[in-house]
Design a protein around this motif. Structure first.
Motif, short mmCIF file in Angstrom:
data_model
loop_
_atom_site.label_atom_id
_atom_site.label_comp_id
_atom_site.label_asym_id
_atom_site.label_seq_id
_atom_site.Cartn_x
_atom_site.Cartn_y
_atom_site.Cartn_z
N THR A 295 39.43 47.47 8.38
CA THR A 295 38.93 46.25 7.76
C THR A 295 38.57 45.24 8.84
O THR A 295 39.40 44.94 9.71
CB THR A 295 39.99 45.65 6.82
OG1 THR A 295 40.35 46.62 5.84
CG2 THR A 295 39.45 44.40 6.15
N PRO A 296 37.35 44.70 8.84
CA PRO A 296 36.97 43.73 9.88
C PRO A 296 37.85 42.48 9.82
O PRO A 296 38.30 42.07 8.74
CB PRO A 296 35.52 43.40 9.54
CG PRO A 296 35.05 44.50 8.66
CD PRO A 296 36.25 44.98 7.90
N ASP A 297 38.06 41.89 10.98
CA ASP A 297 38.78 40.63 11.07
C ASP A 297 37.79 39.50 10.81
O ASP A 297 36.97 39.18 11.68
CB ASP A 297 39.43 40.49 12.44
CG ASP A 297 40.14 39.14 12.62
OD1 ASP A 297 40.31 38.43 11.60
OD2 ASP A 297 40.50 38.81 13.77
N LEU A 298 37.86 38.89 9.64
CA LEU A 298 36.90 37.85 9.28
C LEU A 298 37.19 36.53 9.96
O LEU A 298 36.46 35.55 9.77
CB LEU A 298 36.85 37.69 7.76
CG LEU A 298 36.38 38.92 6.99
CD1 LEU A 298 36.27 38.61 5.51
CD2 LEU A 298 35.07 39.46 7.53
N ASN A 299 38.26 36.48 10.74
CA ASN A 299 38.55 35.29 11.56
C ASN A 299 37.98 35.42 12.98
O ASN A 299 38.14 34.50 13.79
CB ASN A 299 40.05 35.05 11.64
CG ASN A 299 40.64 34.63 10.32
OD1 ASN A 299 40.18 33.68 9.70
ND2 ASN A 299 41.66 35.34 9.86
N ASN A 300 37.35 36.54 13.27
CA ASN A 300 36.80 36.78 14.60
C ASN A 300 35.81 35.66 14.97
O ASN A 300 34.84 35.42 14.24
CB ASN A 300 36.09 38.13 14.62
CG ASN A 300 35.58 38.51 16.00
OD1 ASN A 300 35.44 37.68 16.89
ND2 ASN A 300 35.29 39.79 16.18
N TYR B 262 31.50 36.44 3.28
CA TYR B 262 31.51 37.70 4.03
C TYR B 262 32.14 38.82 3.19
O TYR B 262 31.62 39.94 3.11
CB TYR B 262 32.31 37.53 5.32
CG TYR B 262 31.59 36.81 6.45
CD1 TYR B 262 30.20 36.85 6.58
CD2 TYR B 262 32.32 36.11 7.41
CE1 TYR B 262 29.57 36.20 7.63
CE2 TYR B 262 31.68 35.46 8.47
CZ TYR B 262 30.31 35.50 8.56
OH TYR B 262 29.68 34.86 9.61
N SER B 263 33.28 38.53 2.59
CA SER B 263 33.98 39.53 1.79
C SER B 263 33.12 39.99 0.61
O SER B 263 33.05 41.19 0.31
CB SER B 263 35.31 38.95 1.29
OG SER B 263 36.05 39.91 0.57
N ILE C 146 25.02 40.78 10.06
CA ILE C 146 25.95 41.55 10.89
C ILE C 146 26.32 42.81 10.12
O ILE C 146 26.82 42.76 9.00
CB ILE C 146 27.21 40.73 11.22
CG1 ILE C 146 26.84 39.47 12.00
CG2 ILE C 146 28.21 41.56 12.02
CD1 ILE C 146 28.00 38.52 12.24
N GLU C 147 26.07 43.95 10.73
CA GLU C 147 26.25 45.23 10.05
C GLU C 147 27.68 45.38 9.53
O GLU C 147 28.65 45.14 10.25
CB GLU C 147 25.93 46.38 11.00
CG GLU C 147 25.96 47.74 10.32
CD GLU C 147 25.55 48.87 11.26
OE1 GLU C 147 25.63 50.03 10.85
OE2 GLU C 147 25.16 48.56 12.42
N GLY C 148 27.78 45.75 8.27
CA GLY C 148 29.08 45.99 7.66
C GLY C 148 29.80 44.74 7.21
O GLY C 148 30.86 44.84 6.57
N ILE C 149 29.26 43.56 7.53
CA ILE C 149 29.93 42.31 7.15
C ILE C 149 29.00 41.39 6.37
O ILE C 149 29.31 41.00 5.25
CB ILE C 149 30.48 41.58 8.41
CG1 ILE C 149 31.57 42.43 9.07
CG2 ILE C 149 31.02 40.19 8.04
CD1 ILE C 149 32.11 41.85 10.34
N SER C 150 27.88 41.05 6.96
CA SER C 150 26.99 40.09 6.32
C SER C 150 25.58 40.62 6.17
O SER C 150 24.62 39.84 6.10
CB SER C 150 26.97 38.77 7.11
OG SER C 150 26.56 38.99 8.45
N GLY D 163 29.02 44.25 -1.65
CA GLY D 163 27.70 44.54 -2.20
C GLY D 163 27.04 43.42 -2.94
O GLY D 163 25.96 43.60 -3.53
N VAL D 164 27.63 42.22 -2.94
CA VAL D 164 27.00 41.08 -3.59
C VAL D 164 25.77 40.66 -2.78
O VAL D 164 25.86 40.51 -1.55
CB VAL D 164 27.98 39.90 -3.73
CG1 VAL D 164 27.28 38.71 -4.39
CG2 VAL D 164 29.22 40.30 -4.50
#
Length: 692
Positions: free
Chosen positions: A3-8, A556-557, A579-583, A562-563
């Motif tokens: 799971t990506p770190d969305l705080n990065n 992002y989530s 950003i691939e896989g996130i946004s 898929g939204v």
């Protein structure tokens, strides 16, 4: 897959640098040859004004944070030092581009059109004679040159004022030879002077800069001495006001006492003429305690914003945007009893395509209606000579209960708001200044009328200020409604603002600092749940700024689920799309055109039961947590679809849209080979003209 770190921090763009990107887009409008010529000049002026505020507030705040030793801050995790360094690099390049456009493109094109800014070397003998007389009669009596010596130290220099540093040779009447003087140009003086068309050799629109006139006659200010150099300069100061509301008894008096300090806050930027010698520039930097990064050498007037006056002085419709008259909805012909209409149906206004006049007219009618018992209103910015304030005064003088929540801390409008607060109080209105620690930014008006022995609420809710001039320049929505549930919600919000009590439960409205932020998070999460269940899911958000980290993480989530997310963000945007896989399901666009995009609209598809809110709030920490804001739903399906159609128009724009890349930079959109040019603002002008 982890799971990506969305705080990065790499997922976030610095908000201040994003704001600079907005100003770059404004300057690009001035570079666009398709923009009418005088409008190109206006965009250069707007960018100059924007940069002034950027330094007065943003840069000064960063400098204070640096001095206090603040480390990394914000989701992008940059230090104030890092941001200031990049701001300097980017802003110097941006200012150079502003003056290149002015000198190489806009000014020559204006001259070809008969609008000339005449240099001293270009003045004819007739012009020289007129200008000399103007200097002797209009300028010399009010200028006070200050020689610099131990008895005459460097003077206090007002924020953003025009000044000259003068190099001198010779001795004065007392035998002094300081070698240097300062001339301060009073703010009341125009910076651009139109020369009479009757002068020999003059065209209808010939102008001379005040700086050129003073430069040409500077020796007259120092009899018996020789001015070997005269160079304009301007200093920008920290203009943020600080009032500790917990420690004062009267906010109005405290603000009145604090306002004068804005003129002499700490210096943050020094602008000087490009030909100013290095030793004189260094002398000024030392006087203002600035380093070399704060020095901006400009090839032209040090305050481009003063050139806005030319756009008003020149009557050339062919060099401006085509004129238009804001329309009126068909159900609101002139002379309509607005409350009678509102009892039958709600009214949705889209400014500037539709007139702001019905809002002022509703208040005028209420002020004269004997059955109206009370009027309550918030005022953030209204402008001078406001009809809204006039009607509130009339209502108060007629004995109605008038309560006005005036936000004294509306940045750069504090003095004006203090004046209107005093005027309203003198008329007998109840004036309150909102809530300690929270600016009141909500746009609300409520009229209480007695009908058949009962009280009824008539309400206006808006995304923009009660300001008739900006209503012709900014895009905003306004809802006029007599819906009892919405009226009760607005009544409860006013009670919170004027009395002391606990948070009220609202039926339809969302309110900052209580429910708006969580409400948005919940609706984003609901859309995400629809996508995870395999249903189509879509979000469209239109705001001025998007920087609050929790809503960005929620977006992002939702994108990862898929939204499909479309963000129309005029200014600051800390979210990075693509950003691939996130946004990669998020598109961010900014519309820069004739009108300032100001509407705040939040649309959620909600699996066939769409919701759409209009709001006074941007998606920033301050709007969610430190301001009183409202978000109001459009319950009428017709109105909701109208606004969705408007949003779709912005998403189709390929002439004034800028698309944000994952690297934090914007690229201007353009029609493809088989694609027609499409401007949302032009389309909306045409659509509303046909509709009304």
């Amino acid at each position: 897959m982890d799971t990506p770190d969305l705080n990065n921090p790499e997922l976030y763009t610095n908000r201040q640098l994003s704001l600079l990107e907005f100003n770059r887009r404004v300057v690009a409008q001035a570079a666009d040859p398709d923009t009418p010529l005088l409008e190109r000049l206006k965009f250069l002026c707007i960018a100059s004004s924007n940069l002034d505020e950027f330094f007065e507030i943003r840069v000064s705040g960063l400098r204070q944070a640096q001095e206090m030793g603040v480390g990394q801050s914000g989701p992008d995790n940059r230090t104030p030092q890092q941001v200031l360094r990049e701001i300097s690099d980017r802003t110097h390049a941006l200012v150079d581009e502003q003056y290149r456009l002015l000198n190489d493109e806009v000014t020559p094109a204006l001259a070809e059109s008969g609008i000339r800014f005449l240099r001293r070397t270009e003045w004819t003998p007739a012009q020289q004679a007129w200008i000399q007389n103007y200097f002797q009669t209009e300028l010399l009596p009010i200028l006070s040159p200050l020689g610099l010596d131990p008895a005459h130290p460097f003077p206090q220099v007002l924020n953003k004022s025009l000044n000259f540093i003068v190099a001198l040779e010779g001795r004065d009447a007392f035998g002094r030879n300081s070698g240097m003087a300062v001339v301060q140009a009073p703010r009341a003086l125009p910076r651009v002077i139109q020369l009479p068309a009757t002068l020999e050799g003059n065209g209808p629109y010939d102008f001379a800069f005040l700086s050129s006139i003073i430069h040409a006659h500077v020796n007259d200010l120092f009899p018996g001495m020789n001015a070997t150099g005269c160079y304009q300069f301007r200093v920008t100061r920290n203009s943020d006001l600080y009032v500790d509301e917990e420690e004062i008894d009267d906010l109005l008096r405290a603000m009145e006492g604090e306002l004068p300090s804005r003129r002499y806050g700490d210096a943050v930027r020094l602008e000087v003429a490009a030909n100013c010698p290095e030793h004189m520039s260094q002398f000024l930097l030392e006087e203002f305690e600035l380093d070399a990064d704060a020095l901006y050498q400009v090839n032209g007037p040090v305050n481009l914003n003063r050139l806005l006056a030319v756009c008003d002085l020149v009557d050339r419709p062919d060099l401006k945007y085509p004129g238009f008259t804001p329309g009126l909805p068909t159900e609101l012909p002139h002379g309509t009893d607005l409350m009678k209409v509102m009892r039958r149906r709600d009214i949705l206004l889209h400014h500037p395509f539709e007139s702001f006049a019905p809002v002022a007219e509703l208040l005028r009618q209420a002020s004269q209606d004997p059955e109206v018992l009370a009027i309550k209103q918030t005022l953030y910015r209204t402008g001078a000579d406001s009809a809204i304030v006039d009607h509130l005064v009339t209502a108060a003088q007629a004995g109605k209960e008038v309560t006005v929540v005036v936000e004294l801390r509306a940045r750069f409008d504090e003095a004006e708001n203090i004046g209107l607060a005093n005027r309203l109080q003198e008329a007998g209105a109840h004036v309150v200044y909102g809530v300690v620690g929270h600016k009141t930014h909500a746009k609300m008006m409520m009229i209480v009328r007695r009908e058949s022995g009962k009280l009824r609420h008539y309400v206006h809710l808006g995304t923009g200020n009660y300001h008739s001039r900006t209503a012709r320049l900014y895009t905003d929505y306004g809802l006029l409604t007599a819906n009892p549930a919405i009226g009760e919600d607005v009544h409860r919000v006013f009670l919170q603002l004027t009395s002391l009590g606990k948070v009220s439960r609202l039926t339809h409205l969302l309110e900052s600092p209580f429910t708006l932020h969580q409400g948005m998070l919940d609706k984003i999460a609901r859309e995400q749940a629809h996508a995870e269940a395999g249903h189509p899911a879509r979000i469209i958000i239109k705001v001025n700024s998007l920087v609050e980290p929790r809503v960005i993480r929620a977006l992002y989530s939702a994108s990862m689920a898929g939204v499909q997310i479309h963000l129309i963000v005029r200014g600051m945007c800390s979210l990075r799309p693509g950003i691939e896989g996130i946004s990669d399901n998020i598109e961010v666009r900014s519309i820069i055109g004739r009108f300032l995009e100001h509407t705040r609209v939040f649309y959620f598809a909600n699996h066939g039961e769409p919701e759409l809110f209009c709001s006074s709030a941007d998606w920033m920490e301050r709007n969610f947590f430190r301001r009183v804001e409202t978000g109001f739903p459009l319950l009428n399906p017709e109105f909701r679809q109208r606004v969705i159609d408007d949003l779709e128009a912005y998403l189709q724009d390929n002439t004034q849209a800028w698309l944000l890349g994952s690297d934090g930079h914007y690229t201007r959109d353009a029609p493809g080979p088989d694609e027609a040019a499409y401007s949302a603002q032009t389309t909306l002008l045409e659509t509303y003209a046909e509709r009304n």
